[in-house]
Design an enzyme around this catalytic site. Structure first.
Site, PDB file in Angstrom:
ATOM      1  N   HIS A   1      32.508  75.544  14.142  1.00  0.00           N
ATOM      2  CA  HIS A   1      32.415  75.005  12.783  1.00  0.00           C
ATOM      3  C   HIS A   1      31.123  75.494  12.165  1.00  0.00           C
ATOM      4  O   HIS A   1      30.050  75.339  12.747  1.00  0.00           O
ATOM      5  CB  HIS A   1      32.451  73.476  12.784  1.00  0.00           C
ATOM      6  CG  HIS A   1      32.262  72.894  11.408  1.00  0.00           C
ATOM      7  ND1 HIS A   1      33.303  72.796  10.510  1.00  0.00           N
ATOM      8  CD2 HIS A   1      31.158  72.411  10.780  1.00  0.00           C
ATOM      9  CE1 HIS A   1      32.847  72.262   9.385  1.00  0.00           C
ATOM     10  NE2 HIS A   1      31.554  72.023   9.519  1.00  0.00           N
ATOM     11  N   CYS A   2      31.223  76.115  11.001  1.00  0.00           N
ATOM     12  CA  CYS A   2      30.044  76.673  10.323  1.00  0.00           C
ATOM     13  C   CYS A   2      29.645  75.779   9.152  1.00  0.00           C
ATOM     14  O   CYS A   2      30.409  75.631   8.197  1.00  0.00           O
ATOM     15  CB  CYS A   2      30.346  78.091   9.825  1.00  0.00           C
ATOM     16  SG  CYS A   2      28.950  78.834   8.954  1.00  0.00           S
TER      17      CYS A   2
END
Length: 309
Positions: A24-25
């Site tokens: 997850h960015c």
């Protein structure tokens, strides 16, 4: 490849299944997976290139502006930032404030180039092996498990096609649409679609065997960086999105892994509160708990702790 269910979270925008999830960015506020892995990697490539272009413009701007303001003496070099000795005068004034802002922007451009360039290198490294960041972590734990028990087995990653070009084409295509449907993937000879799943089940069973029971001896509020637990505990707080759990004196914790000053584990709940309550797990300071006597005799360390000794 794993299809992960992202749980409800204000940060992750969860309650959805992410196919072939890599990570997850927070910078794009989205998960990187099957649909956007190629686009995300191209972003990591183009961002440093854009910053390099901007840095070149900043350098040339400062060079031309300072060149017009330099005056050389026998033993000194003076810079006059009041005005350029040039006719006609520049359209955009370049004073001391503009020079400071340009120098600051140059530093940001170079810093972004280095930081994002390293992320691009890491992403390309795992793409050429047809892995995700999560799968690389699973493979590392598999090798650690085999070495820990000195088993006569070799873990073979099932999705590595043996060719970097073939692995590259699994993510990057001319049409922009990744290969496959996100669920079924070509596998190498000697493996099957559930090789990675079987390894994960072995790791979970191993984690239960190597877990250690602790008793809470001091209350902990669940804060990220507790000041009242000591300076070393404060400054060595785990840099992760995983939660901290609130502890009360007398509770029991089953620790599965740990750092020097922190432990990670599941809170052991009574049967009276088990119904309708999900697992309570997270990080907590090591100096809030003590090892139970029955587990102290076996002296088993939580997974990962031996690496930090």
């Amino acid at each position: 490849m794993p299809c992960l269910l992202v749980l409800a979270s204000s940060l992750w925008g969860g309650n959805r299944c992410v196919m072939k999830m890599d990570h997850h960015c927070p910078w794009i506020n989205n998960c990187c997976g099957y649909q956007n892995h190629a686009s995300f990697t191209l972003f990591l490539l183009l961002a440093p290139l854009g910053c390099i272009h901007a840095a070149f413009i900043f350098v040339m701007t400062m060079y031309t502006q300072l060149y017009n303001r330099l005056s050389f003496g026998w033993n000194t070099v003076k810079i006059d930032m009041s005005a350029a000795r040039r006719d006609p005068l520049p359209i955009i004034p370049f004073g001391l404030a503009a020079f400071a802002a340009t120098l600051f922007a140059l530093g940001l451009a170079l810093g972004t180039t280095i930081a994002v360039g390293m992320l691009f290198f890491i992403q390309m490294k795992i793409i050429l092996r047809n892995k995700t960041s999560i799968e690389s972590w699973i493979e590392e734990k598999a090798k650690d498990r085999i070495q820990y028990y000195q088993l006569d087995e070799v873990f073979v990653f099932p999705y590595d096609m043996g060719s970097r070009w073939k692995n590259f084409k699994q993510v990057f295509t001319w049409s922009g649409v990744p290969e496959g449907d996100g669920l079924d993937w070509p596998i190498r000879e000697g493996c099957h679609q559930y090789s990675l799943t079987i390894e994960q089940l072995k790791q979970k069973a191993d984690k239960r065997v190597r877990s250690v029971r602790y008793k809470v001896i001091e209350d902990y509020s669940g804060t990220c960086c507790p000041l009242n637990r000591g300076i070393k505990t404060f400054f060595t707080s785990p840099c992760t999105e995983e939660p901290r759990i609130r502890l009360q004196k007398g509770e029991f914790i089953l620790a599965t892994r740990g750092l020097r000053y922190w432990l990670y584990g599941d809170k052991i709940l009574d049967d009276s509160v088990l119904e309708g309550v999900s697992r309570i797990r997270g990080w907590f300071p090591r100096n809030c708990v003590e090892k139970c006597p029955c587990d102290a005799e076996t002296d088993q360390a939580p997974e990962g702790e031996k690496k930090n000794r």
